[in-house]
Write an enzyme that holds these catalytic residues in place. Structure first.
Site, PDB file in Angstrom:
ATOM      1  NE  ARG A   1      -4.246  -1.452   0.023  1.00  0.00           N
ATOM      2  CZ  ARG A   1      -4.304  -2.517  -0.773  1.00  0.00           C
ATOM      3  NH1 ARG A   1      -3.299  -2.782  -1.603  1.00  0.00           N
ATOM      4  NH2 ARG A   1      -5.366  -3.304  -0.777  1.00  0.00           N
TER       5      ARG A   1
ATOM      6  CD  GLU B   1      -2.924   2.992  -5.368  1.00  0.00           C
ATOM      7  OE1 GLU B   1      -1.741   2.685  -5.227  1.00  0.00           O
ATOM      8  OE2 GLU B   1      -3.825   2.150  -5.550  1.00  0.00           O
TER       9      GLU B   1
ATOM     10  CG  HIS C   1      -3.006  -1.199  -6.932  1.00  0.00           C
ATOM     11  ND1 HIS C   1      -3.286  -0.463  -5.811  1.00  0.00           N
ATOM     12  CD2 HIS C   1      -3.123  -2.500  -6.559  1.00  0.00           C
ATOM     13  CE1 HIS C   1      -3.557  -1.290  -4.808  1.00  0.00           C
ATOM     14  NE2 HIS C   1      -3.464  -2.526  -5.251  1.00  0.00           N
TER      15      HIS C   1
ATOM     16  CG  ASP D   1       1.611  -2.782  -8.350  1.00  0.00           C
ATOM     17  OD1 ASP D   1       1.554  -2.466  -9.556  1.00  0.00           O
ATOM     18  OD2 ASP D   1       0.698  -3.407  -7.759  1.00  0.00           O
TER      19      ASP D   1
HETATM   20  P1  NAD Z   1      -1.435 -11.255   5.058  1.00  0.00           P
HETATM   21  O1  NAD Z   1      -2.449 -10.766   6.030  1.00  0.00           O
HETATM   22  O2  NAD Z   1      -1.427 -12.698   4.696  1.00  0.00           O
HETATM   23  O3  NAD Z   1       0.032 -10.875   5.579  1.00  0.00           O
HETATM   24  C1  NAD Z   1       0.358  -9.651   6.150  1.00  0.00           C
HETATM   25  C2  NAD Z   1       1.491  -9.881   7.131  1.00  0.00           C
HETATM   26  O4  NAD Z   1       1.884  -8.603   7.644  1.00  0.00           O
HETATM   27  C3  NAD Z   1       1.102 -10.753   8.324  1.00  0.00           C
HETATM   28  O5  NAD Z   1       2.052 -11.781   8.524  1.00  0.00           O
HETATM   29  C4  NAD Z   1       1.084  -9.792   9.493  1.00  0.00           C
HETATM   30  O6  NAD Z   1       1.447 -10.392  10.721  1.00  0.00           O
HETATM   31  C5  NAD Z   1       2.119  -8.774   9.037  1.00  0.00           C
HETATM   32  N1  NAD Z   1       2.016  -7.519   9.744  1.00  0.00           N
HETATM   33  C6  NAD Z   1       0.927  -6.918  10.279  1.00  0.00           C
HETATM   34  N2  NAD Z   1       1.280  -5.774  10.896  1.00  0.00           N
HETATM   35  C7  NAD Z   1       2.615  -5.651  10.759  1.00  0.00           C
HETATM   36  C8  NAD Z   1       3.568  -4.691  11.209  1.00  0.00           C
HETATM   37  N3  NAD Z   1       3.179  -3.636  11.930  1.00  0.00           N
HETATM   38  N4  NAD Z   1       4.853  -4.889  10.886  1.00  0.00           N
HETATM   39  C9  NAD Z   1       5.250  -5.958  10.156  1.00  0.00           C
HETATM   40  N5  NAD Z   1       4.388  -6.906   9.734  1.00  0.00           N
HETATM   41  C10 NAD Z   1       3.105  -6.762  10.029  1.00  0.00           C
HETATM   42  O7  NAD Z   1      -1.612 -10.338   3.769  1.00  0.00           O
HETATM   43  P2  NAD Z   1      -1.118 -10.662   2.277  1.00  0.00           P
HETATM   44  O8  NAD Z   1      -2.202 -11.355   1.540  1.00  0.00           O
HETATM   45  O9  NAD Z   1       0.214 -11.244   2.318  1.00  0.00           O
HETATM   46  O10 NAD Z   1      -1.080  -9.169   1.676  1.00  0.00           O
HETATM   47  C11 NAD Z   1      -0.130  -8.230   2.136  1.00  0.00           C
HETATM   48  C12 NAD Z   1      -0.514  -6.863   1.612  1.00  0.00           C
HETATM   49  O11 NAD Z   1      -0.380  -6.846   0.188  1.00  0.00           O
HETATM   50  C13 NAD Z   1      -2.003  -6.501   1.823  1.00  0.00           C
HETATM   51  O12 NAD Z   1      -2.197  -5.922   3.084  1.00  0.00           O
HETATM   52  C14 NAD Z   1      -2.269  -5.529   0.719  1.00  0.00           C
HETATM   53  O13 NAD Z   1      -2.054  -4.224   1.221  1.00  0.00           O
HETATM   54  C15 NAD Z   1      -1.210  -5.843  -0.327  1.00  0.00           C
HETATM   55  N6  NAD Z   1      -1.763  -6.303  -1.603  1.00  0.00           N
HETATM   56  C16 NAD Z   1      -1.413  -5.649  -2.736  1.00  0.00           C
HETATM   57  C17 NAD Z   1      -1.902  -6.058  -3.958  1.00  0.00           C
HETATM   58  C18 NAD Z   1      -1.516  -5.369  -5.252  1.00  0.00           C
HETATM   59  O14 NAD Z   1      -2.153  -5.606  -6.293  1.00  0.00           O
HETATM   60  N7  NAD Z   1      -0.494  -4.542  -5.266  1.00  0.00           N
HETATM   61  C19 NAD Z   1      -2.792  -7.154  -4.017  1.00  0.00           C
HETATM   62  C20 NAD Z   1      -3.110  -7.823  -2.832  1.00  0.00           C
HETATM   63  C21 NAD Z   1      -2.605  -7.394  -1.619  1.00  0.00           C
END
Ligand code: NAD
Length: 338
Positions: free
Chosen positions: A238, A267, A299, A262
């Site tokens: 994000r 955005e 994105h 990305d």
């Molecule tokens: P997920 O919930 O499986 O994993 C997120 C991880 O971050 C978890 O292990 C959690 O413990 C950790 N976390 C939470 N707070 C934290 C902190 N303060 N410091 C460090 N780590 C912390 O989520 P995911 O499916 O792996 O997705 C991750 C992120 O990717 C989503 O939150 C979303 O913002 C982003 N995303 C982007 C796209 C894109 O198209 N660019 C698509 C999907 C998701």
């Protein structure tokens, strides 16, 4: 259920319509709307108990109030992230929020690796040069990814797959996560550290944690100061995990050697639209675009056939579950936003 689908693009419509038609459990009445959800467009959902939104729609308290007033009781996110929803307001107004917690984490992890290779081997420059019959190699010198130390911030679904791929490249891995995953350290040449140690020791740093009040501007001027000179910073999570102005300063000073993003802090007014005929008013974005060591995609990390199919299936299934008043495993609870 009658559902107003905001920010509809042709590809959303294609996947949602197809999945809705083939599964007898669904058969929802989908009203496709092109505008983003905001306070001005919220009345378009009048009479729709369900509203379906994507990442750059805005579901602030006022918008949710308008939706609730007009009969909406379910907000179905076509995304994993829910930082764009005021969960407190939704709870107060009795609007249930559901999401798609996982839809091909491979799509995002693989795109992240794509950005790394693009930057490291300057593929974006090489592509243009060859098309121009310029076959010189000056300025294209890269480095081996093999042997690098890669920092993974957030080892959830996407971060773990990214870590596996980078392990395959022969990298050492350092990770930081508020909730460590025991599978990570089983990869080999991998260990959890505090964020400071990760920032100080990594050649490549990639962000895979959600945007929460705690992670807002996780990468600010102080964090950048701690990084190795010439570090590669990648963000496919994000935009607001990064303080854009601090990153621009870091690139200008040479501290940040490569930036691949990305997602971008501002955005909402840019991504997913064709603005090629407009004058972009965002100076920070234009400045970033002007640097030779920055690659921006709009994105699109999620944007694979597999992910769109999965988003459509989970979204429609979430709506059916809620319509039948069953417990939905993908409900976003108030405490999830903390
Ligand atoms: P997920 O919930 O499986 O994993 C997120 C991880 O971050 C978890 O292990 C959690 O413990 C950790 N976390 C939470 N707070 C934290 C902190 N303060 N410091 C460090 N780590 C912390 O989520 P995911 O499916 O792996 O997705 C991750 C992120 O990717 C989503 O939150 C979303 O913002 C982003 N995303 C982007 C796209 C894109 O198209 N660019 C698509 C999907 C998701």
């Amino acid at each position: 259920m009658k559902v107003a689908v905001f920010s509809t693009k042709a590809y959303d419509r294609q996947f949602l319509e197809t999945v809705n038609a083939v599964n007898a459990d669904f058969n929802h009445e989908l009203v496709f709307l092109e505008p983003q959800l905001n306070q001005q467009t919220a009345p378009l959902a009048m009479g729709c108990p369900g509203v379906c939104i994507f990442v750059n729609d805005g579901a602030d308290a006022k918008t949710l109030e308008i939706l609730a007033h007009n009969g909406t009781r379910l907000l179905a996110l076509r995304s994993a992230g829910f930082n764009h929803v005021d969960l407190q307001a939704a709870a107060k107004l009795g609007i249930k929020v559901v999401r798609v917690p996982a839809y091909s984490p491979y799509a995002v992890a693989e795109h992240t690796v794509g950005l790394i290779l693009m930057l490291n081997r300057k593929l974006y420059r090489a592509y243009n040069r060859v098309r121009d019959d310029n076959f010189a190699l000056d300025g294209l010198l890269g480095f081996d990814i093999h042997g690098c130390t890669v920092g993974v911030v957030g080892t959830g679904k996407i971060g773990m797959i990214f870590a596996q791929i980078m392990h395959g490249f022969g990298c050492s891995l350092l990770a930081y996560d508020a909730y460590p995953n025991p599978q990570f350290e089983k990869l080999g040449a991998s260990r959890y550290v505090q964020l400071d140690e990760l920032l100080e020791n990594c050649d490549i740093i990639s962000l895979h944690c959600p945007l929460t009040p705690e992670t807002y501007y996780l990468i600010d001027a102080d964090a950048i100061d701690q990084m190795k000179p010439g570090v590669m910073l990648i963000n496919t999570s994000r935009g607001a995990l990064i303080d854009t102005k601090a990153v621009i300063t870091g690139i200008k000073s040479g501290k940040i050697g490569y930036l691949g993003i990305d997602v971008y802090e501002q955005e909402e007014g840019l991504f997913f639209e064709d603005l090629s005929d407009s004058v972009i008013q965002d100076d920070d974005f234009q400045l970033l675009q002007s640097f030779p060591n920055v690659v921006i995609t709009a994105h699109q990390a999620f944007f694979t056939r597999e992910a769109l199919q999965s988003i459509a299936e989970t979204t429609l299934s979430n709506i059916t579950t809620c319509e039948q008043n069953k417990v939905c495993a993908n409900e976003v609870k108030l405490e999830d936003g903390k």
